[in-house]
Design a protein around this motif. Sequence first.
Motif, PDB file in Angstrom:
ATOM      1  N   MET A 201       5.685 -23.783  -7.811  1.00 20.83           N
ATOM      2  CA  MET A 201       5.138 -23.245  -8.695  1.00 20.83           C
ATOM      3  C   MET A 201       3.758 -21.795  -7.854  1.00 20.83           C
ATOM      4  N   LEU A 202       3.050 -22.320  -6.752  1.00 23.62           N
ATOM      5  CA  LEU A 202       2.425 -21.974  -6.001  1.00 23.62           C
ATOM      6  C   LEU A 202       2.734 -20.592  -5.385  1.00 23.62           C
ATOM      7  N   ASP A 203       3.994 -20.699  -5.232  1.00 18.23           N
ATOM      8  CA  ASP A 203       4.777 -19.357  -4.141  1.00 18.23           C
ATOM      9  C   ASP A 203       5.127 -18.175  -5.338  1.00 18.23           C
ATOM     10  N   MET A 204       5.212 -18.229  -7.256  1.00 15.10           N
ATOM     11  CA  MET A 204       5.671 -17.398  -7.544  1.00 15.10           C
ATOM     12  C   MET A 204       3.870 -16.874  -8.052  1.00 15.10           C
ATOM     13  N   CYS A 205       4.150 -15.640  -7.994  1.00 17.41           N
ATOM     14  CA  CYS A 205       3.260 -14.546  -8.929  1.00 17.41           C
ATOM     15  C   CYS A 205       2.879 -15.069 -10.509  1.00 17.41           C
ATOM     16  N   PRO A 206       1.347 -15.088 -10.970  1.00 21.21           N
ATOM     17  CA  PRO A 206       1.743 -15.409 -12.037  1.00 21.21           C
ATOM     18  C   PRO A 206       1.689 -13.967 -13.307  1.00 21.21           C
ATOM     19  N   GLN A 207       2.204 -14.600 -14.495  1.00 19.99           N
ATOM     20  CA  GLN A 207       2.210 -13.330 -15.489  1.00 19.99           C
ATOM     21  C   GLN A 207       0.951 -13.504 -16.183  1.00 19.99           C
ATOM     22  N   SER A 208       0.353 -12.097 -15.875  1.00 19.66           N
ATOM     23  CA  SER A 208      -0.983 -11.914 -16.741  1.00 19.66           C
ATOM     24  C   SER A 208      -1.086 -10.710 -17.358  1.00 19.66           C
ATOM     25  N   ASP A 209      -2.247 -10.828 -18.204  1.00 18.47           N
ATOM     26  CA  ASP A 209      -2.683  -9.702 -19.086  1.00 18.47           C
ATOM     27  C   ASP A 209      -3.906  -8.772 -18.583  1.00 18.47           C
ATOM     28  N   GLY A 210      -3.187  -7.602 -18.412  1.00 15.64           N
ATOM     29  CA  GLY A 210      -4.709  -7.081 -17.495  1.00 15.64           C
ATOM     30  C   GLY A 210      -4.214  -5.328 -17.485  1.00 15.64           C
ATOM     31  N   ALA A 211      -5.101  -4.319 -17.095  1.00 14.21           N
ATOM     32  CA  ALA A 211      -4.803  -3.136 -16.925  1.00 14.21           C
ATOM     33  C   ALA A 211      -5.349  -2.675 -15.834  1.00 14.21           C
ATOM     34  N   ALA A 212      -5.337  -1.208 -15.235  1.00 13.39           N
ATOM     35  CA  ALA A 212      -5.915  -0.607 -13.652  1.00 13.39           C
ATOM     36  C   ALA A 212      -5.500   0.719 -14.396  1.00 13.39           C
ATOM     37  N   ALA A 213      -6.489   1.665 -13.523  1.00 13.58           N
ATOM     38  CA  ALA A 213      -6.673   3.020 -13.436  1.00 13.58           C
ATOM     39  C   ALA A 213      -7.153   3.996 -12.363  1.00 13.58           C
TER      40      ALA A 213
END
Lengths: 385, 148
Positions: A201-213
Amino acid sequence: MNPVAVIGTGQTRHTRARDDASQADLVREAASAALTDAGLRPDDLDAVIISNMELFEGRLHPELWVGEAAYATGRPCLKVATGGTSGTSACIAGFHQAGSGAFDLVLVVGFEKHSEGHTQTGMALTDPFWDRAVASGAVGNFALSISQYMAARGVTERQAAQVAVKARHNAARNPHAHLQMPDLTVEQVLESRMLAHPLRMLDMCPQSDGAAAIVVASAGATRDMATPAAWVHAASTRHDQPYLGDLDRRMATMEALRSAAAEAYSKAAIGDPLSDIDVAEIYEPVTYAELAWYEALGFCPEGEAGRLIDEGITSMEGTLPVNPSGGVLSTNPVGASGVIRVAEAAAQLMGRAGEHQVPGAATALATGYGVYAWSDVIVMRSEEP
Amino acid sequence: MTGSVSAEMDLTWRYAASAPMRRFLEGVAEGRLEAGRCTGCGRRYLPPRPFCGRCRLAITEWVPVTDRGVLEAWTLVHLPIRDGRSGEMRPSPYGMGLIRLDGADTTLNHYLQLPDGVEPRIGDRVQAVWRPERRGAMDDILHFEVIR
């Protein structure tokens, strides 16, 4: 291409579920922050590019629905979607637009709101004739590649766990990051739930909500501004064959990334990446990928990635800090993740990375990765080319 | 939850096969495997591809492939996943492998039946186990078994 620079960056707070905000709200949050950072008003913009994997939210034409949140009404706006590289590809499209002379100021916004989607839509990424009957998702595919990579290079589960610890410790100094785990230990990673041997589990990225610009400016446009700038010295992108079985030992070879890096290093006159680059924000969806990318990006010879992490060479105090932000391993809103790499690299060059600033960073690397078949490599410097 | 709305969509798709895939699946229905061979570089693609990305050529040649091969990569998946064809949750854990069939140059992603208490090794020989009633689809091969 004429010289272009990133002159502003903005990010939302990233987390598992931003129930307080709609998709448009997230886009405005990041876009507004980037404009403020650049010292611009919405009317100053000439064009807008949106990055998003629309299938993940099940809402067609995100550029239509969130365009007005990105100040796109009445001006050119288009969408870029190339898997994990969506964000870096959108940034490169912005570089090309500002570098072609067509536009002076281009806003690039990436977003994803995984909490509003359905993971089954990932199945549509696979070929209906041979893959869907046997697909095991991103985790299963990574695990297969990793078994080959470990056999070829001799990296260990403990070395991968060290990557997980580095990422989450770095993220703890980044207020935007999703997973902030300042006390995480290698043992906790090695004891976390097994997802697909040897991936935990901790080897993997999470699924996130977000934005960047980011705001991209032509050289001419920067003349009128007092804001610091991160200049683009090289931006290379590569496509490869789509079926995973066609890419022999794909994590060990990673030909798309090697090829893009070779071209970008040549353009930016980088001879020894480990000493010539001051900070790197690379797209590492899984711990083992970071180690594989060290080799593909020429940070070390093949087989020495484990040594780099063992000796702390890529830690905040090392020769080449990799992912001071915490990386994709700590924050992954897919359509935004590539934009985050570029925004973080640019913020480092502008001296605006806050608690995770690498002192005096003058040359920065940002990369994008998508299903082994897409790679983007971007080199930026504080000095104009 | 107040402040949100849920929506369900029942999505059904229908895809046309390319000519190489049609020929390949017609062979599968008869228990026969063929790889597409690029006339430029000679690479034998299985599953067959309509084009060789490297040579930029349409693939027009066929070569026979056996249903035995070499295990090039493996994993044991514990994470439950919804099956892409049936939509049902797939029982876990289950084995997955990348298999290079004798006569092919690319690898095939497929299920791996693991012998009890035996950890597979890269380089193991594997053998396809076929569905008794074939229908011309990739899962006419149920899984591959390690031969020791």
